[in-house]
Design an enzyme around this catalytic site. Structure first.
Site, PDB file in Angstrom:
ATOM      1  N   GLU A  65       0.503  -1.446   4.506  1.00 48.10           N
ATOM      2  CA  GLU A  65       1.130  -0.357   4.454  1.00 48.10           C
ATOM      3  C   GLU A  65       2.400   0.061   5.316  1.00 48.10           C
ATOM      4  O   GLU A  65       2.926  -0.883   6.173  1.00 48.10           O
ATOM      5  CB  GLU A  65      -0.034   0.827   5.289  1.00 48.10           C
ATOM      6  CG  GLU A  65       0.662   2.121   4.892  1.00 48.10           C
ATOM      7  CD  GLU A  65      -0.092   2.907   5.380  1.00 48.10           C
ATOM      8  OE1 GLU A  65      -1.135   3.406   5.924  1.00 48.10           O
ATOM      9  OE2 GLU A  65       0.084   4.233   4.913  1.00 48.10           O
ATOM     10  N   HIS A 124       1.485  -1.037   0.133  1.00 44.79           N
ATOM     11  CA  HIS A 124       0.446   0.055   0.059  1.00 44.79           C
ATOM     12  C   HIS A 124       1.196   1.171   0.081  1.00 44.79           C
ATOM     13  O   HIS A 124       1.335   1.506   1.221  1.00 44.79           O
ATOM     14  CB  HIS A 124      -0.910  -0.096   1.273  1.00 44.79           C
ATOM     15  CG  HIS A 124      -1.410   1.356   1.349  1.00 44.79           C
ATOM     16  ND1 HIS A 124      -3.633   1.145   0.842  1.00 44.79           N
ATOM     17  CD2 HIS A 124      -2.062   2.306   1.946  1.00 44.79           C
ATOM     18  CE1 HIS A 124      -3.429   1.837   1.369  1.00 44.79           C
ATOM     19  NE2 HIS A 124      -2.922   2.727   1.034  1.00 44.79           N
ATOM     20  N   ASP A 182      -2.144 -10.355   1.634  1.00 42.99           N
ATOM     21  CA  ASP A 182      -0.999  -9.777   0.232  1.00 42.99           C
ATOM     22  C   ASP A 182      -1.456  -8.391  -0.318  1.00 42.99           C
ATOM     23  O   ASP A 182      -2.090  -9.011  -1.921  1.00 42.99           O
ATOM     24  CB  ASP A 182       0.169 -10.889  -0.686  1.00 42.99           C
ATOM     25  CG  ASP A 182       0.821  -9.709  -0.459  1.00 42.99           C
ATOM     26  OD1 ASP A 182       0.432  -8.063  -0.767  1.00 42.99           O
ATOM     27  OD2 ASP A 182       1.710 -10.061  -2.470  1.00 42.99           O
TER      28      ASP A 182
END
Ligand SMILES: *[C@@H]1O[C@H](CO)[C@@H](O)[C@H](O)[C@H]1NC(C)=O
EC number: 3.2.1.4
Length: 349
Positions: free
Chosen positions: A326, A266, A317
């Site tokens: 993130e 992310h 994932d």
């Protein structure tokens, strides 16, 4: 504003406002943390560049004076821009004590010893707190001040050694003050979002404390049991090894390291095509097709550590699962300290 877009850094076109704290809009948390960083840096440069080191320390003292004299939290003055993501949830008291402790460490100036003694109790010295993070500095302050007690038997700081022990014992299964949670695979588990930040900061404090203990012949006292530095080192090593792939999923949570690592991180710059592959501007809202795509990130964010698995060692994932996928500087930063510790051990032994 940029949070509302999924854009490459090269394309950013949202307002880039800069804010400051001032006497009328104080921010003791951000200012005292800055003072702590300046004081810590002055220690680093003490031998190689004494005049720069002195400048860093003098600036730290000035910034600390501002932080202490004009007390308040930056998230009161700047609430609409820093909250909800970077509110000072723990308040500014922990940073004042942290800043004073680093300046004391760097200067050995007795004014800061006196400050810590007279203000410590109202700034969190007596709290047992079990998280060390970008927001909450209490556990780190205790470990730092216990160094003085261990080295010089500074009686004023005995309290901080006791609280450091409480923190360390909370992580050791089987002790009376144990209160941490571990996953079945052995990972310290504190929170569903960005859990690895707590793992890396705990590993860092375990190793720092282990170093202080072993240099001074000390032990961690947990009720009636005591633990030598090696116990802390092995506990931290397990966490570091887990992050790097020694875990049930056989997944390295450091991107680009090992055989298997997160592919759908992310992260805007990593998930959008590079300006070489796609020279045309990608506007704010046009980036979301890349956020939502099932394809792996085109740019491998080498070295980044992601939020990590859940309390059952499961990891999705998935780029939209920011809680797990993130990366953050506050996850990586303490990890650097931990791997530096082990790297140093390998070369000197
Ligand atoms: C010690 O710190 C105080 C407070 O910042 C400062 O006024 C004083 O000059 C310092 N003393 C020395 C020797 O640097």
């Amino acid at each position: 504003m940029d949070h509302q877009c999924w854009e490459r850094p090269e394309d950013m076109d949202t307002p880039r406002n800069v804010y400051k704290v001032s006497t009328q809009n104080p921010g003791s948390d951000v200012a005292a943390e800055t003072a702590a960083a300046l004081a810590a840096a002055s220690i680093v440069f003490k031998d190689s560049d004494p005049s720069y080191s002195k400048q860093l320390l003098q600036t730290a003292m000035k910034v600390f004076d501002f932080a202490d004299r004009y007390r308040g939290s930056y998230s009161d003055s700047l609430n609409s821009v820093v909250c909800p993501f970077y509110c000072s949830y723990s308040g500014y008291q922990d940073e004042l004590l942290w800043g004073a402790s680093w300046i004391h460490r760097a200067s050995q100036n007795r004014s800061y010893l006196a400050y810590i003694q007279s203000n410590g109790h109202t700034l969190g010295a007596d709290d047992d707190d079990y998280s060390f993070s970008w927001d909450d500095k209490r556990a780190g302050t205790k470990v730092l001040l216990s160094k003085d007690f261990l080295e010089k038997n500074t009686q004023e700081f005995q309290l901080y050694k006791a609280h450091s022990d409480n923190y360390i014992c909370s992580l050791i299964p089987g002790t009376s003050s144990f209160q941490a949670q571990y996953t079945p695979g052995g990972l310290l588990y504190k929170a569903s979002a960005s859990n690895l930040q707590y793992v890396t900061s705990s590993a860092f404090l375990l190793l720092t404390y282990a170093k202080y203990l072993s240099s001074n012949g000390g032990v961690a006292s947990c009720g009636t049991s005591t633990f030598p530095a090696e116990k802390l080192t092995s506990l931290a090593k397990k966490q570091v090894d887990y992050i790097l792939g020694n875990n049930p999923a056989k997944m390295s949570y450091m991107v680009g390291f090992g055989q298997k690592y997160p592919l759908h991180v992310h992260h805007r710059g990593s998930s959008l095509p590079s300006v070489h592959a796609h020279p045309d501007h990608i506007a704010c809202n046009n980036g979301f097709q890349y956020l939502n795509s099932g394809s792996p990130n085109p740019n491998v964010l080498v070295g980044a550590i992601v939020g990590g698995p859940d309390n059952k060692d499961n990891f999705a994932d998935d780029r939209n699962n920011y809680q797990q996928s993130e990366p953050a500087t506050y996850i990586n930063a303490p990890f650097v300290g931990a791997v530096a510790f082990f790297s140093g051990k390998t070369t000197t032994n």
